[in-house]
Design an enzyme around this catalytic site. Structure first.
Site, PDB file in Angstrom:
ATOM      1  N   SER A  17     -77.794  35.740  32.408  1.00 39.60           N
ATOM      2  CA  SER A  17     -77.009  36.843  31.856  1.00 39.60           C
ATOM      3  C   SER A  17     -76.770  36.701  30.357  1.00 39.60           C
ATOM      4  O   SER A  17     -76.934  37.661  29.600  1.00 39.60           O
ATOM      5  CB  SER A  17     -75.670  36.958  32.598  1.00 39.60           C
ATOM      6  OG  SER A  17     -74.939  35.751  32.503  1.00 39.60           O
ATOM      7  N   ARG A  44     -87.760  31.472  33.757  1.00 39.26           N
ATOM      8  CA  ARG A  44     -88.367  30.486  34.656  1.00 39.26           C
ATOM      9  C   ARG A  44     -89.139  31.170  35.770  1.00 39.26           C
ATOM     10  O   ARG A  44     -90.179  30.681  36.212  1.00 39.26           O
ATOM     11  CB  ARG A  44     -87.266  29.586  35.239  1.00 39.26           C
ATOM     12  CG  ARG A  44     -87.751  28.465  36.124  1.00 39.26           C
ATOM     13  CD  ARG A  44     -86.591  27.553  36.519  1.00 39.26           C
ATOM     14  NE  ARG A  44     -85.495  28.292  37.115  1.00 39.26           N
ATOM     15  CZ  ARG A  44     -85.430  28.622  38.413  1.00 39.26           C
ATOM     16  NH1 ARG A  44     -86.405  28.279  39.240  1.00 39.26           N
ATOM     17  NH2 ARG A  44     -84.391  29.292  38.885  1.00 39.26           N
ATOM     18  N   GLY A 148     -67.752  31.396  21.498  1.00 39.95           N
ATOM     19  CA  GLY A 148     -66.640  32.330  21.347  1.00 39.95           C
ATOM     20  C   GLY A 148     -66.359  33.037  22.652  1.00 39.95           C
ATOM     21  O   GLY A 148     -66.904  32.685  23.701  1.00 39.95           O
ATOM     22  N   ALA A 152     -70.892  37.799  29.055  1.00 39.87           N
ATOM     23  CA  ALA A 152     -72.177  38.475  28.866  1.00 39.87           C
ATOM     24  C   ALA A 152     -72.159  39.936  29.291  1.00 39.87           C
ATOM     25  O   ALA A 152     -72.658  40.804  28.566  1.00 39.87           O
ATOM     26  CB  ALA A 152     -73.268  37.708  29.616  1.00 39.87           C
ATOM     27  N   LYS A 203     -63.156  24.360  27.516  1.00 36.14           N
ATOM     28  CA  LYS A 203     -62.507  25.566  28.047  1.00 36.14           C
ATOM     29  C   LYS A 203     -63.041  25.899  29.437  1.00 36.14           C
ATOM     30  O   LYS A 203     -62.346  26.520  30.252  1.00 36.14           O
ATOM     31  CB  LYS A 203     -62.683  26.746  27.085  1.00 36.14           C
ATOM     32  CG  LYS A 203     -64.123  27.167  26.806  1.00 36.14           C
ATOM     33  CD  LYS A 203     -64.634  28.225  27.740  1.00 36.14           C
ATOM     34  CE  LYS A 203     -66.113  28.464  27.502  1.00 36.14           C
ATOM     35  NZ  LYS A 203     -66.664  29.539  28.343  1.00 36.14           N
TER      36      LYS A 203
END
Length: 349
Positions: A17, A44, A148, A152, A203
């Site tokens: 994504s 892939r 950031g 997506a 995070k």
């Protein structure tokens, strides 16, 4: 603005994504500038490459989002990389090193390699830029990181967002920022590569903790406390590694933590919720369509923290759940376990 090495081709390796979305951002940015830039995705799976090239969609990861005509794909890694002045890596963190020797054979002189990967390599505890430097032999000015609050699907829908391009060389950061500056995607630059990467890595672990709270049906107070103290322990680790405190008040720090911990689109928050409902890590991984990097990197984060003498109680609790040393229903009492002290001490958050 042309990519480095005067090439009109950019390769994006990884057609999940975020890789596919970033290819769209690059194509839209080039079109806005009137630059004839070819964007080649490496997938892939051959069937995904064919769908991207011929239908200009990637329904496996981005539903019916239409990709620009300048985006094509291949399942041949060397073909994707050959002739590209910029190579963007959107590969699973724990698999990155295995791909780099083949990638290296096809790189052009002066290439800039850009990492979108938010993970820490298990075994070495290296950040992705460090793995890239070790395997590709590139200097700092040829390695950049994008991080950031970058969910997506929202970006693919062209919902406005901002991000950070980090490189130790400011000119390179500005060059890459110009390449991905689209109407709906605003990149800022930063030279604190270590801080930006650690923020993006930890995070994910904090988002697992927030998801576990959600799965345990804990309230917003609990989740807000975990987010806030999670950012504090992330900052402590980054500063110990040479990162800059101010990075964590920005998009790569606070911005990314808020997006990843609050959004149902977040893979790591979703994984945490499943764990909080009692699923094992193996069962959780089976439920996900893409890798939740926090589950893979959490142990490496904790090893790095121990090596540098940094206290990370939330990460400790998450790893204890992932390794079966702590029942998830007991995590609430450990998430904020730390000696009583002042919230702000002057040398950390």
């Amino acid at each position: 603005m042309r990519p480095p090495a005067a090439s009109a081709k950019i390769a994006v390796l990884g057609a999940g994504s975020w890789g596919t979305t970033f290819a769209k951002v690059l194509a839209d940015a080039a079109a806005a500038e009137g630059e004839p830039t070819q964007i080649v995705l490496w997938a892939r799976r051959a069937e995904i490459a064919q769908e991207i090239t011929h239908q200009h969609t990637n329904t496996t990861y981005l539903a019916e989002t239409r990709l620009p005509d300048s985006v094509s794909a291949t399942d041949d890694l060397a073909e994707a990389v050959t002739g590209a002045g910029v190579v963007v890596l959107a590969l699973p963190a724990q698999q990155l090193r295995g791909y780099l020797p083949e990638i290296r054979q096809s790189l052009v002189p002066g290439v800039v390699v850009v990492s979108l990967i938010k993970g820490l390599e298990r075994g070495t505890n290296l950040r992705m830029s460090e793995v890239i430097a070790a395997e590709l032999g590139l200097p700092d000015e040829q390695i950049a990181v994008v991080s950031g609050p970058n969910l997506a699907m929202e970006i693919a829908r062209e919902e406005p967002t901002a991000s950070v391009v980090a490189c130790k060389d400011e000119a390179t950061a500005e060059q890459i920022a110009a390449l991905c500056s689209a109407r709906y995607f605003r990149p800022y630059t930063n030279t604190d590569v270590a801080g930006v990467e650690i923020a993006g890595i930890v995070k994910n672990v904090i988002a697992l903790a927030v998801g576990m709270c959600d799965g345990q049906q804990l309230g917003d107070n609990s989740k807000a406390s975990v987010i806030t103290r999670g950012l504090a322990e992330t900052t402590r680790l980054a500063v110990a590694l040479g990162g800059k405190l101010e990075t964590f008040a920005g998009l790569a720090g606070l911005g990314d933590v808020v997006a990843t911990c609050a959004s149902p689109l977040s893979r790591n928050r979703s994984a945490g919720r499943l764990l909080g409902q009692g699923l094992t890590p193996e069962q959780t991984a089976e439920q996900l369509t893409q890798t939740a990097e926090g589950m893979k990197s959490a142990s490496a984060v904790l090893e790095l923290a121990h090596r540098h003498g940094v206290e990370m109680p939330i990460s400790e609790a998450v790893v204890a759940v992932l390794t079966g040393r702590l029942a998830v229903e007991k995590i609430a009492t450990l998430l904020l376990a730390r000696q009583l002290k002042a919230e702000l001490t002057g040398d950390e958050t």
